[in-house]
Write a protein that holds these residues in place. Structure first.
Motif, mmCIF file in Angstrom:
data_model
loop_
_atom_site.group_PDB
_atom_site.id
_atom_site.type_symbol
_atom_site.label_atom_id
_atom_site.label_comp_id
_atom_site.label_asym_id
_atom_site.label_seq_id
_atom_site.Cartn_x
_atom_site.Cartn_y
_atom_site.Cartn_z
ATOM 1 N N ARG A 224 -7.696 5.283 -16.547
ATOM 2 C CA ARG A 224 -7.689 4.043 -17.327
ATOM 3 C C ARG A 224 -6.603 3.076 -16.860
ATOM 4 N N ALA A 225 -5.524 3.612 -16.300
ATOM 5 C CA ALA A 225 -4.421 2.754 -15.871
ATOM 6 C C ALA A 225 -4.757 1.943 -14.624
ATOM 7 N N VAL A 226 -5.672 2.427 -13.794
ATOM 8 C CA VAL A 226 -5.919 1.753 -12.504
ATOM 9 C C VAL A 226 -7.316 1.180 -12.362
ATOM 10 N N PRO B 272 4.253 6.459 -8.564
ATOM 11 C CA PRO B 272 5.237 5.387 -8.432
ATOM 12 C C PRO B 272 5.491 4.686 -9.766
ATOM 13 N N LYS B 273 6.653 4.082 -9.880
ATOM 14 C CA LYS B 273 7.117 3.520 -11.148
ATOM 15 C C LYS B 273 6.098 2.570 -11.785
ATOM 16 N N GLU B 274 5.532 1.654 -11.013
ATOM 17 C CA GLU B 274 4.599 0.666 -11.574
ATOM 18 C C GLU B 274 3.397 1.336 -12.226
ATOM 19 N N ILE B 275 2.839 2.326 -11.535
ATOM 20 C CA ILE B 275 1.670 3.012 -12.076
ATOM 21 C C ILE B 275 2.073 3.912 -13.231
ATOM 22 N N SER B 276 3.214 4.575 -13.124
ATOM 23 C CA SER B 276 3.684 5.420 -14.223
ATOM 24 C C SER B 276 3.903 4.601 -15.490
ATOM 25 N N SER B 277 4.459 3.404 -15.343
ATOM 26 C CA SER B 277 4.680 2.535 -16.505
ATOM 27 C C SER B 277 3.368 2.173 -17.175
ATOM 28 N N ALA B 278 2.339 1.918 -16.365
ATOM 29 C CA ALA B 278 1.023 1.595 -16.916
ATOM 30 C C ALA B 278 0.422 2.793 -17.637
#
Length: 393
Positions: free
Chosen positions: A110-112, A252-258
């Protein structure tokens, strides 16, 4: 007032129920069934791990943790990933503790995934992959692997499946249901294509600890792949902790945050006692993991050899705890074979067709059972095959 329309979402209406459950719901109504079906270790969670959970309750640790999980656990996961698989993650920003690897897969998807994005799914595969893509609004594009290649994804297959809409490739190695493991050289060829087309990889590595003939290589550890990989793992399979429902993501941080935003709204956090148990598992449980793996390897070798002796072709799986023998010689479909075997000999297996079109003509047999159960199952399957030969005369 009469209800004249369906309120169920169209995406859910189109979704087929799990093909795995069909046979085990039936098997649950029968006496004396030997089950080779459910992918669950037959080992009990190590006592020290259970004790850690009990101790956390006795100390009153019954509140929510941070959404991403206990920092102590995330720190242990980071150490584990570095020492075992040679890939580095920041505990505070790049690791999320989830309710099983299943939830990890869900929030990753769902995040990507934007509406219309294509996610490549390599079959045969776990039954939830394509439905999760669809629920996230994407389109699952399937690639079928075959027994002739040991069910390994071929680079040319991946290249041919990529379009302008492709966002990610979903990989699972060691594989459920085939047990296939990819060597580093195989992964390098896939990584070349992923980098060339600027894609993501969603890597389900839940069976990473159950690699028998060589150490598991994580695709995230390859050059240039850490920043484009969402790695999924957990404690269910390798640590015999299925009922604890504890997984994790590394990204990575950006995807983890999402992913964390979705996790916050959908789940809050994973079970607190389970997280304390997982800390103990990572700190002191690796000896038990190795012991279980040794026993699984012995069972794997027995099952592969036994199936060959009774006339079923079966490749040697490199990991997980499944064998995937071909039943094409019987003339039955995989569903017919599984149903007749259950009704006539009371052995429960999973038809390969539920794992995608490439699984037709095969059955999945879990060897996460005692050796005595496996021996009894082989005896019954052999008897079933003899009856099939008699019917064909």
């Amino acid at each position: 007032m009469n209800i004249t329309k369906s309120y169920v979402a169209k995406s859910v209406e189109r979704m087929r129920p799990s093909g795995i459950r069909k046979f085990f719901d039936l098997a649950a109504t029968m006496e004396g069934v030997v089950s080779l079906g459910v992918g669950e270790p037959d080992f009990v969670t190590t006592w020290s791990v259970r004790e850690a959970a009990i101790n956390s309750l006795e100390r009153g640790f019954t509140s929510y943790t941070a959404n991403a999980g206990l920092i102590a656990l995330r720190t242990e996961i980071a150490r584990y990933m570095s020492e075992r698989f040679h890939v580095e993650y920041a505990p505070k920003e790049e690791i999320i503790v989830t309710v099983g690897a299943s939830q990890a897969l869900d929030i990753a998807m769902r995040a990507v995934t934007d509406p219309g994005d294509e996610i490549i799914v390599v079959e045969p595969c776990f039954v939830s992959y394509a439905p999760l893509v669809e629920l996230a609004g994407g389109r699952a594009v399937t690639i079928g692997t075959t027994g002739e290649t040991g069910f390994k994804l071929q680079p040319e297959q991946l290249e041919a499946a990529i379009t302008a809409k492709t966002k990610a490739v979903l990989l699972c190695y060691p594989n459920n249901p085939t047990g296939t493991q990819l060597e580093r050289e195989d992964l390098e060829l896939i990584a070349d294509i992923v980098r060339k087309h600027d894609l993501l990889v969603i890597a389900d590595e839940i069976y990473a600890e159950l690699a028998y003939d060589q150490p598991h290589t994580s695709i995230a550890a390859l050059d240039g792949m850490r920043e484009r990989t969402i790695l999924i793992n957990g404690f269910s399979k390798g640590f015999a902790m299925t009922g604890w429902r504890l997984g994790f993501t590394c990204a990575p941080k950006e995807i983890s945050s999402a992913m964390l935003k979705i996790h916050q709204y959908a789940m809050m956090c994973a079970s607190t006692p389970a997280q304390y148990a997982a800390i103990e598992a990572l700190q002191h449980g690796m000896g038990d993991v190795e012991s279980m793996k040794k026993d699984y390897r012995r069972r794997r070798n027995y099952m592969v050899q036994s199936f060959k002796e009774i006339g079923l072709d079966c490749h040697l799986p490199g990991g997980a705890f499944y064998v995937f023998p071909s039943i094409q010689s019987t003339g039955l479909t995989s569903e017919q074979f599984a149903e007749q075997l259950l009704l006539e000999e009371k052995v429960a297996v999973v038809p390969g067709s539920v794992f995608g079109e490439g699984g037709e003509g095969y059955i999945r047999c879990s060897y996460a059972s005692s050796m005595s159960q496996l021996q009894e199952a082989v005896k019954r399957i052999s008897r079933f095959l003899d009856k099939q030969k008699g019917r064909a005369i």
